[in-house]
Design an enzyme around this catalytic site. Structure first.
Site, PDB file in Angstrom:
ATOM      1  N   ILE A  13       0.819  -1.203   0.000  1.00 54.80           N
ATOM      2  CA  ILE A  13       0.000   0.000   0.000  1.00 54.80           C
ATOM      3  C   ILE A  13       0.857   1.259   0.000  1.00 54.80           C
ATOM      4  CG2 ILE A  13      -0.265   0.270   2.507  1.00 54.80           C
ATOM      5  CD1 ILE A  13      -3.053   0.634  -0.125  1.00 54.80           C
ATOM      6  N   SER A  35      11.549   0.722   7.867  1.00 56.40           N
ATOM      7  CA  SER A  35      11.223  -0.691   7.713  1.00 56.40           C
ATOM      8  C   SER A  35      12.439  -1.512   8.126  1.00 56.40           C
ATOM      9  CB  SER A  35      10.849  -1.024   6.269  1.00 56.40           C
ATOM     10  OG  SER A  35      10.672  -2.419   6.096  1.00 56.40           O
ATOM     11  N   LYS A  88      -5.702   2.935   7.429  1.00 55.12           N
ATOM     12  CA  LYS A  88      -6.829   2.214   8.042  1.00 55.12           C
ATOM     13  C   LYS A  88      -6.444   0.749   8.284  1.00 55.12           C
ATOM     14  CE  LYS A  88      -8.015  -0.741   4.803  1.00 55.12           C
ATOM     15  NZ  LYS A  88      -8.269  -2.187   5.019  1.00 55.12           N
ATOM     16  N   ASP A 166     -10.744  -6.479   7.676  1.00 52.15           N
ATOM     17  CA  ASP A 166      -9.719  -5.587   7.116  1.00 52.15           C
ATOM     18  C   ASP A 166     -10.238  -4.920   5.849  1.00 52.15           C
ATOM     19  OD1 ASP A 166      -6.822  -4.587   7.000  1.00 52.15           O
ATOM     20  OD2 ASP A 166      -7.065  -5.554   5.049  1.00 52.15           O
TER      21      ASP A 166
END
Length: 306
Positions: A13, A35, A88, A166
Site C-alpha cells: 500500500i 522498515s 486504516k 480488514d
C-alpha cells in the site's frame, strides 16, 4: 507549506499509493522510510522510527504498518512532536485510538485517520443525495479473495488483524460517512478458521435510524468477480455504490462522478489539518467492527491454507 514526512512501513500500500501521492502533492516531501527489512530506491530507509527521527528533519509521520503495531509507533511520533497520519484501520483497539487522540489534542498536533474509502468519488454525492431521506434498507456485500489482495500476510489472522473486516471496514467507513442516520449492529455471525484468530467471513444485521434495516455479507474467499457494493433503499428510490465507491447509480441511472483519487485526497486533507494544527479522528468504522466482535456468534470453519 513544505511538510517533511516519513513513511513507516514499506509494504504494497505504501509503494502503490502513498509514495506516488506524496510525490505529486506540493505540500509534502518524503524524506525517509522506516522498515526493518524493505528498501526503496532513492529513499533513505531506517530500521525503526527512532533512528529516522535522529537522522532526519521530520515534520510528520504516516503509519502504514499492520494495525497491531500502529499504536506504539504513532505514540512515539506524537511524543516527539510530529503530526501523524494513520492508515486504516487506525489502531488495533478503540482505547488505543482514543489515547492517540488525547496526546495529539493536548500537544496541538494533527492526528488524521485516513479512511481511504471515504475519499472514493461516489461518497460525497451519495451523502448529499441521501440527506433528508428516510432509509428503509441498507444491503452491503464486500467479497474479495484474500489470496489475491493479501498474499502471505499472516498478521491479518492474528488478534487485532481483523480478518475479513480488514477490507470490510472500508465499507463500514463509507456507510458511517454517507448515512444520514446512525447504524447500530444487532447481530453478527463470524466464521473463524480453526487455525486463525480472526474471521474469514461474516454476516451482519442491524438498524439504521428508527426503522431502516441493515444486512451485510463479508467474504474473504470470493473467487471470480469481486464484489464491493452498497445499496440503500429510501422512501424516494434506491442508490447503489459499486466497485468500492468508484461507481454510483441512482434509480438505476449511472452517475458521472469523476475518477478515483483516494490517496491524493487523503494527503490534501492531511496537509490542510497540519496547516491549522487540527486533528480529525473518526472512530466510528472501528467501533462497528469492534461491535461485530463483541456481539458476534463465532462458528469454526475449515483451516485457512494460503
Amino acid at each position: 507549506m513544505s511538510i517533511r514526512i516519513a513513511l513507516v512501513g514499506l509494504g504494497k500500500i505504501s509503494i502503490d499509493q502513498h509514495i506516488p501521492s506524496i510525490a505529486e502533492d506540493r505540500d509534502f516531501y518524503l524524506v525517509a522510510g522506516v522498515s526493518p527489512n524493505s528498501r526503496t530506491d532513492g529513499l533513505a530507509v531506517y530500521p525503526d522510527l527512532g533512528a529516522a527521527l535522529s537522522a532526519e528533519d521530520i515534520d510528520a509521520v504516516a503509519v502504514n504498518t499492520p494495525p497491531q503495531l500502529r499504536f506504539d509507533i504513532a505514540r512515539e511520533a506524537l511524543l516527539a512532536g510530529k503530526h501523524v497520519l494513520l492508515e486504516k484501520p487506525p489502531a488495533g483497539s478503540l482505547s488505543a485510538l482514543a489515547e492517540l487522540e488525547r496526546i495529539a489534542r493536548g500537544s496541538g498536533l494533527s492526528l488524521y485517520t485516513g479512511w481511504h474509502s471515504q475519499h472514493a468519488p461516489a461518497v460525497f454525492p451519495a451523502r448529499a443525495w441521501l440527506t433528508g431521506k428516510n432509509i428503509r434498507e441498507v444491503r452491503m456485500q464486500w467479497c474479495e479473495n484474500v489470496r489475491e489482495w493479501h498474499p502471505g500476510q499472516r498478521w491479518i489472522w492474528e488478534p487485532g488483524g481483523l480478518g475479513v473486516f480488514d477490507p470490510g471496514i472500508n465499507a463500514l467507513s463509507i456507510l458511517t460517512r454517507i448515512l444520514p442516520d446512525s447504524l447500530v449492529l444487532t447481530a453478527a455471525r463470524l466464521d473463524v478458521p480453526a487455525n486463525c484468530a480472526t474471521p474469514i467471513a461474516a454476516a451482519l444485521e442491524g438498524r439504521v435510524g428508527n426503522a431502516g434495516q441493515f444486512e451485510a455479507t463479508l467474504d474473504f474467499l470470493k473467487e471470480g468477480e469481486q464484489i464491493w457494493s452498497i445499496e440503500v433503499v429510501t422512501d424516494v428510490g434506491t442508490m447503489s455504490l459499486a466497485m468500492g465507491g468508484a461507481e454510483l447509480s441512482i434509480a438505476g441511472s449511472r452517475q458521472n462522478i469523476g475518477p478515483s483519487r483516494e490517496y491524493p485526497s487523503i494527503y490534501r486533507r492531511f496537509a490542510a489539518l497540519v496547516g491549522r494544527g487540527e486533528s480529525e479522528v473518526d472512530a466510528a468504522p472501528l467501533a462497528l467492527a469492534a461491535d461485530a466482535f463483541l456481539i458476534g456468534r463465532q462458528r469454526q470453519v475449515a483451516e485457512f491454507v494460503e
